[in-house]
Design a protein around this motif. Structure first.
Motif, mmCIF file in Angstrom:
data_model
loop_
_atom_site.group_PDB
_atom_site.id
_atom_site.type_symbol
_atom_site.label_atom_id
_atom_site.label_comp_id
_atom_site.label_asym_id
_atom_site.label_seq_id
_atom_site.Cartn_x
_atom_site.Cartn_y
_atom_site.Cartn_z
ATOM 1 N N LYS A 1 0.832 -1.201 0.000
ATOM 2 C CA LYS A 1 0.000 0.000 0.000
ATOM 3 C C LYS A 1 0.871 1.257 0.000
ATOM 4 C CE LYS A 1 -4.124 -1.885 2.133
ATOM 5 N NZ LYS A 1 -4.810 -2.120 3.394
ATOM 6 N N ALA A 2 1.927 1.248 0.796
ATOM 7 C CA ALA A 2 2.799 2.426 0.888
ATOM 8 C C ALA A 2 3.450 2.717 -0.470
ATOM 9 C CB ALA A 2 3.857 2.202 1.953
ATOM 10 N N ILE A 3 3.898 1.673 -1.149
ATOM 11 C CA ILE A 3 4.556 1.864 -2.447
ATOM 12 C C ILE A 3 3.541 2.323 -3.492
ATOM 13 C CG2 ILE A 3 5.731 0.662 -4.342
ATOM 14 C CD1 ILE A 3 7.341 -0.806 -2.206
ATOM 15 N N GLU A 4 2.371 1.711 -3.462
ATOM 16 C CA GLU A 4 1.333 2.126 -4.423
ATOM 17 C C GLU A 4 0.970 3.603 -4.228
ATOM 18 O OE1 GLU A 4 -0.788 -2.190 -5.272
ATOM 19 O OE2 GLU A 4 -1.743 -0.769 -3.904
ATOM 20 N N LEU A 5 0.908 4.021 -2.965
ATOM 21 C CA LEU A 5 0.604 5.423 -2.663
ATOM 22 C C LEU A 5 1.699 6.335 -3.237
ATOM 23 C CD1 LEU A 5 -1.381 7.262 -1.085
ATOM 24 C CD2 LEU A 5 0.206 7.117 0.846
ATOM 25 N N ALA A 6 2.957 5.949 -3.021
ATOM 26 C CA ALA A 6 4.078 6.751 -3.535
ATOM 27 C C ALA A 6 4.012 6.821 -5.064
ATOM 28 C CB ALA A 6 5.395 6.134 -3.084
ATOM 29 N N ILE A 7 3.641 5.712 -5.693
ATOM 30 C CA ILE A 7 3.550 5.682 -7.164
ATOM 31 C C ILE A 7 2.424 6.598 -7.639
ATOM 32 C CG2 ILE A 7 2.943 4.171 -9.114
ATOM 33 C CD1 ILE A 7 4.664 2.025 -7.764
ATOM 34 N N ALA B 1 2.371 -9.490 -0.734
ATOM 35 C CA ALA B 1 1.246 -8.785 -0.107
ATOM 36 C C ALA B 1 1.381 -8.715 1.408
ATOM 37 C CB ALA B 1 -0.055 -9.481 -0.485
ATOM 38 N N GLU B 2 2.059 -9.709 1.999
ATOM 39 C CA GLU B 2 2.097 -9.752 3.464
ATOM 40 C C GLU B 2 3.259 -8.934 4.055
ATOM 41 O OE1 GLU B 2 2.774 -12.204 1.458
ATOM 42 O OE2 GLU B 2 4.627 -13.189 2.063
ATOM 43 N N HIS B 3 4.119 -8.384 3.202
ATOM 44 C CA HIS B 3 5.282 -7.655 3.741
ATOM 45 C C HIS B 3 4.854 -6.344 4.416
ATOM 46 C CE1 HIS B 3 8.531 -9.782 1.118
ATOM 47 N NE2 HIS B 3 8.052 -10.526 2.106
#
Lengths: 290, 181
Positions: free
Chosen positions: A150-156, A174-176
């Motif tokens: 989620k954090a990476i998708e938000l940054a993207i 997904a679980e990271h």
């Protein structure tokens, strides 16, 4: 050969055997010495690396103290410069509309431009001071468990415009999850992706950014792999130095990666960089598993 | 060239031609009172003179002597460095480990061993392609060493020297094939 069966030949063989045994002993000692020397060299390199890290932290810590004072001194006058510029802009508009047709068009144009540039310049100073302040601020936001995808998708999403034309490939389990201050994680990810984007801009063929994660030694490794311009060894050694930038004057503050490293080490993490000039760079964000 | 190579040449000459022949070769082709210590460096030209003299004595071309010496050299090296060779379970493993294992071990023992650059790749179940480069151009010695290694593992091989530094190539290419007779 008859000579090879006499007493002298036996003596020759005995002496040769003795010499070989002595040489064998010498070789064994040489091998051990070499291996111990190699171990020492590895340990020395590790100590040097730790010294560099300590020095880096020391620099950032000193910078924090300096930044706090400097930011305070700059912020006060800057606040009224920005405020006065807004007022000046308003007064200028008023004056120009009062003058109507009598106003010289080139002066009007220049005045708008001057005020606009001064405002932009002041806001840029404000940004730089804001970045500097990061080094001294006591965060109010607390670390928490965050889903990495989620954090990476938000940054993207935040960098959607900048990422246009770059093939982004995500391979994040997904679980990271990571234990990080949310706003700081966002800054870290955005900074690392932005750097990759800027490196990719010099690749006119098929710019590619791969972001993938894996677990190793109780740590989560998040790799940002680009096929951009890469870096020389000299540049790699300086990228975490405050104010170091490869961008043209006015384009970069040189604070992005030092801030990113500071935020990461604060969360007991680390950043490793490997790069080949002209081929690309891999930046690995290493964070402890929550 | 390291003294160990001269030591093994001495073993070969003494075994095949006798001590008197070696003494005579030394007298004519080495400085007076020369002794060869395995870890010390000696001039390459000394080895080449000795090899040439062996060829003259046996009325063999130098190339044949160098190749035969390479063959003999492998056994000499095995006797002196059993532990290194024992790490390899097969001929293939040994040849593929020349750069990453054998040369690493040589570097541990000797200062400035001036090793050749060797890279190998397995091109099929029975074939290994080897690239050899060295300013000394001792590719025939390398070929002999390979035959020596094949004897050690008791496998028959053939080697095609498909390109050679002696014929102007940048590096030698050797195709090593295991025969199934």
């Amino acid at each position: 050969m008859t000579e090879q069966f006499g007493p002298y030949y036996d003596a020759y063989l005995r002496e040769k055997k003795a010499r070989r045994e002595i040489e064998q002993l010498l070789e064994d000692s040489t091998r051990q010495l070499y291996e111990k020397n190699q171990l020492l060299e590895q340990q020395l390199a590790q100590i040097k690396s730790q010294q560099n890290t300590l020095l880096q932290h020391e620099k950032l810590s000193t910078l924090g103290t300096l930044a706090a004072g400097l930011a305070h001194e700059i912020n006060n006058p800057l606040a009224f410069i920005i405020s006065n510029l807004n007022t000046l802009s308003y007064y200028t508009n008023e004056l120009i509309s009062t003058c109507g047709d009598k106003a010289n068009p080139s002066i009007v144009h220049d005045t708008y431009e001057i005020v606009d540039e001064m405002t932009k310049g002041s806001l840029r100073i404000k940004d730089i001071v804001g970045n500097l302040l990061f080094f001294s601020q006591n965060e109010t936001d607390h670390p928490q468990q965050i889903n990495l995808t989620k954090a990476i998708e938000l940054a993207i999403i935040m960098l959607k415009a900048e990422l246009s034309g770059i093939n982004v490939q995500l391979d994040i389990a997904a679980e990271h999850e990571v234990f990080f201050n949310p706003s700081e994680l966002s800054v870290v990810l955005v900074n690392l992706i932005l750097n990759a984007i800027e490196a990719c801009e010099k690749n006119e063929d098929e710019p590619l950014l791969k972001i993938k994660s894996h677990l190793a030694n109780k740590h989560l490794h998040i790799m940002f792999i680009d096929n951009g311009c890469g870096m020389s060894d000299e540049t790699q050694q300086k990228i975490f130095h405050p104010f170091f930038t490869t961008k043209t004057v006015g384009q970069g503050t040189g604070m992005g990666l030092p801030m990113t490293l500071k935020m990461t080490t604060k969360h007991n993490g680390d950043i490793q960089v490997t790069s080949i000039l002209g081929q690309g760079t891999t930046v690995t964000l290493i964070l402890p598993i929550p | 060239m390291k003294g160990i190579i001269f030591n093994i040449l001495e073993d070969m000459v003494v075994e095949k031609l006798g001590m008197a022949a070696w003494n005579s070769l030394l007298e004519k082709n080495a400085p007076q009172g020369r002794v060869y210590v395995s870890a010390k460096n000696y001039d390459d030209s000394e080895l080449f003179s000795l090899a040439q003299a062996v060829g003259d004595t046996l009325q063999l071309p130098l190339a044949d002597v160098v190749k035969a010496f390479g063959h003999y050299l492998f056994q000499g090296l095995v006797e002196r460095h059993q532990s290194v060779v024992q790490r390899f379970a097969s001929f293939d493993a040994l040849v593929l480990g020349i750069h990453d294992v054998i040369h690493v071990e040589v570097n541990k023992l000797y200062v400035d061993p001036s090793l050749p650059t060797i890279s190998c790749e397995k091109t099929s179940d029975n074939t290994i392609k080897m690239f050899y480069h060295s300013p000394r151009q001792l590719c025939l010695c390398a070929e002999g060493l390979l035959y020596g290694a094949a004897d050690y593992y008791k496998i028959p091989i053939t080697i095609q020297h498909t390109q050679c530094m002696h014929l102007g190539a940048e590096q030698c290419e050797l195709i090593i094939e295991q025969r199934h007779d």
